[in-house]
Design an enzyme around this catalytic site. Structure first.
Site, PDB file in Angstrom:
ATOM      1  N   GLU A 170       0.797  -1.225   0.000  1.00 37.02           N
ATOM      2  CA  GLU A 170       0.000   0.000   0.000  1.00 37.02           C
ATOM      3  C   GLU A 170       0.834   1.281   0.000  1.00 37.02           C
ATOM      4  O   GLU A 170       0.828   2.030   0.978  1.00 37.02           O
ATOM      5  CB  GLU A 170      -0.949   0.020   1.216  1.00 37.02           C
ATOM      6  CG  GLU A 170      -1.915  -1.147   1.263  1.00 37.02           C
ATOM      7  CD  GLU A 170      -2.989  -0.981   2.337  1.00 37.02           C
ATOM      8  OE1 GLU A 170      -2.997   0.047   3.039  1.00 37.02           O
ATOM      9  OE2 GLU A 170      -3.839  -1.885   2.460  1.00 37.02           O
ATOM     10  N   GLU A 353      -5.108  -8.805   1.434  1.00 35.67           N
ATOM     11  CA  GLU A 353      -5.714  -8.459   2.728  1.00 35.67           C
ATOM     12  C   GLU A 353      -7.198  -8.233   2.542  1.00 35.67           C
ATOM     13  O   GLU A 353      -7.628  -7.594   1.571  1.00 35.67           O
ATOM     14  CB  GLU A 353      -5.135  -7.147   3.296  1.00 35.67           C
ATOM     15  CG  GLU A 353      -3.766  -7.280   3.881  1.00 35.67           C
ATOM     16  CD  GLU A 353      -3.247  -5.947   4.429  1.00 35.67           C
ATOM     17  OE1 GLU A 353      -4.061  -5.090   4.866  1.00 35.67           O
ATOM     18  OE2 GLU A 353      -2.018  -5.767   4.411  1.00 35.67           O
TER      19      GLU A 353
HETATM   20  C1  FCB Z   1      -4.218  -2.048   5.751  1.00 40.72           C
HETATM   21  C2  FCB Z   1      -2.812  -2.355   6.220  1.00 40.72           C
HETATM   22  C3  FCB Z   1      -2.737  -3.360   7.340  1.00 40.72           C
HETATM   23  C4  FCB Z   1      -3.845  -3.163   8.332  1.00 40.72           C
HETATM   24  C5  FCB Z   1      -5.192  -3.079   7.626  1.00 40.72           C
HETATM   25  C6  FCB Z   1      -6.363  -2.952   8.555  1.00 40.72           C
HETATM   26  O1  FCB Z   1      -4.245  -0.792   5.178  1.00 40.72           O
HETATM   27  O2  FCB Z   1      -2.028  -2.839   5.147  1.00 40.72           O
HETATM   28  O3  FCB Z   1      -1.481  -3.262   7.938  1.00 40.72           O
HETATM   29  O4  FCB Z   1      -3.601  -2.069   9.105  1.00 40.72           O
HETATM   30  O5  FCB Z   1      -5.185  -2.006   6.735  1.00 40.72           O
END
Ligand code: FCB
Length: 453
Positions: A170, A353
């Protein structure tokens, strides 16, 4: 207890699809004395930066309990584990390698492989060594070179044992939230610096790629971006334009240079002096082919026009997660279908994620987190729908294995499928972990039966 399931014909039930759980170094490792300080250590020490005034010095003590944590991961029945490497645990300030720190990751990778779990490594999940911040951090072009050197050390050490290397997690957060919105370390608020940091982050990715490929030719190489589909608050043309600008600014600013070698044309919105300094050859480096794109998806965002710019409208209609985020599973499918339509060379995707924070309560050693089971069920179906819509989906990682340090929110947000009792460091499977475990184990058992026939 609620169950998680997918349509029987789903490609996600075949051996080609990868299921895993994810974590990141600063959020779980602790053992801060054994590594160089990072920008997040500095940020946590500044009053008012972290909601509960906490830090990552101890976190989940993963460095101490990593063998048990690997057992825990194995018990879930997953194919893979995504984790990140703390740059400052491997590279000392003088440029030498911290052998003990490097060995920690070598042992982790070897142990995962012994248990049949494929390691997916992210090289930068926001914990820049403070010694590099002292030289300007992501506003210093040299940081990108240092990243490539560090990436090479990791690829030499871990090589083809790692299934996939993601350079960055990110860059939107390490650039926009960190240098432009000021809510992540190092807490800067400056538009030009936000754009510049994004450029040097992407350059770091581009410089690292050939080094990674050289030492791990059989591994997959890519990057992880976060996408939130951008919606207009009303039908008014200025709100629609604001949502479009936000999409360009937050989503495409990172993806487009990787896939086409150019930034979105925002001359109508950005002053010339806000544009990053770009040197000859940078865009070619940034747009080298990648084997996969990691996508982190949590929610959608609604925007309205404000002072000629965009401003997000926080959702109010329940159900929301404790982060205040709307639960909007169809957004995962919508945003990916839309991006695939926009780019002819849209790469294969791993959802790296996806997950949610809720107000979990530990009662009699159990956490009944039905809402999280629903969240996973809906989002897994959204991934299935992506495949049906023609996207090349390769895997899905739940965020997160453990409750952990949630950046500016400290320990107030619990994203784990496993509950962490921070006082004792005990790990307790929430109902969501049990539901996913039974889904994953059934899938694995079925795959074995097919194998045997
Ligand atoms: C993302 C991050 C991760 C975590 C989630 C909730 O942006 O990559 O580390 O904090 O959000």
């Amino acid at each position: 207890m609620k169950k998680i399931s997918l349509p029987q014909h789903s490609k996600m039930l075949t051996p080609d699809f990868v299921f895993g759980v994810a974590t990141s170094s600063f959020q779980i490792e602790g053992a801060a004395n054994d590594r160089e300080p990072s920008i997040w250590d500095t940020f946590c020490a500044e009053p008012g930066r972290i909601k509960d005034a906490s830090n990552g010095l101890v976190a989940c003590e993963h460095v101490k309990h990593w063998r048990d944590d690997v057992e825990l991961i194995a018990s879930l029945g997953v194919d893979a584990y995504r984790f990140s490497v703390a740059w400052g645990r491997v590279m000392n300030a003088d440029g030498s390698v911290n052998q003990a720190g490097l060995q920690f990751y070598i042992d982790l990778v070897d142990t995962l492989i012994n248990k049949g779990i494929a390691p997916h490594v992210t090289l930068y999940h926001w914990d820049l060594p403070q010694y590099l911040q002292d030289q300007g951090g992501w506003l210093n072009r040299e940081t990108a070179q240092r990243f490539a050197d560090y990436a090479e050390v990791m690829a030499k050490a871990l090589g083809n044992k790692v299934a996939s290397y993601a350079t960055l997690n990110e860059p939107f957060c390490s650039a926009y939230l960190s240098y432009e919105a000021g809510i992540h370390a190092p807490g800067v608020k400056n538009r030009q610096q936000g754009r510049q940091a994004a450029h040097y982050l992407l350059l770091a990715h581009g410089l690292a790629l050939p080094r990674l490929r050289k030492h791990a030719p059989k591994a997959e190489h890519g990057i992880v971006l976060n996408f939130s589909p951008c919606f207009a608050a009303t039908d008014a043309p200025e709100d629609i334009a604001a949502a479009k600008l936000a999409h360009n600014y937050h989503n495409l600013w990172y993806l487009q240079p990787l896939l086409t070698g150019s930034y979105p044309d925002l001359r109508h919105a950005l002053q010339a002096e806000d544009m990053p300094t770009i040197s000859a050859g940078d865009m070619e480096l940034i747009s080298q082919p990648i084997d996969f794109l990691g996508v982190n998806y949590y929610t959608r965002t609604v925007f309205r026009e404000k002072n000629g710019w965009f401003s997000d409208v926080p959702p109010t209609t329940p159900p929301l997660t404790t982060m205040g985020w709307e639960i909007y599973p169809q957004g995962l499918t919508e945003v990916l279908v839309d991006l695939k339509r926009s780019f002819t060379n849209f790469p294969p995707i791993y959802i790296t994620e996806n997950g949610a924070a809720f107000a979990d309560k530990l009662v009699n050693n159990a956490v009944h987190d039905e809402a999280r089971i629903d969240y996973y069920q809906q989002h897994l179906l959204a991934v299935h729908n992506c495949i049906e819509a023609g996207l090349d989906m390769r895997g899905y990682f739940a965020w997160s294995l453990l409750d952990n340090f949630e950046w500016a929110e400290g320990y107030t947000q619990r994203f784990g499928i496993v509950y962490v009792d921070y006082a004792t460091q005990q790990r307790i499977l929430k109902d969501s972990a049990k539901a996913l475990q039974s889904f994953w184990r059934n899938r694995a058992a079925q795959l074995q039966t097919v194998d045997a026939v």
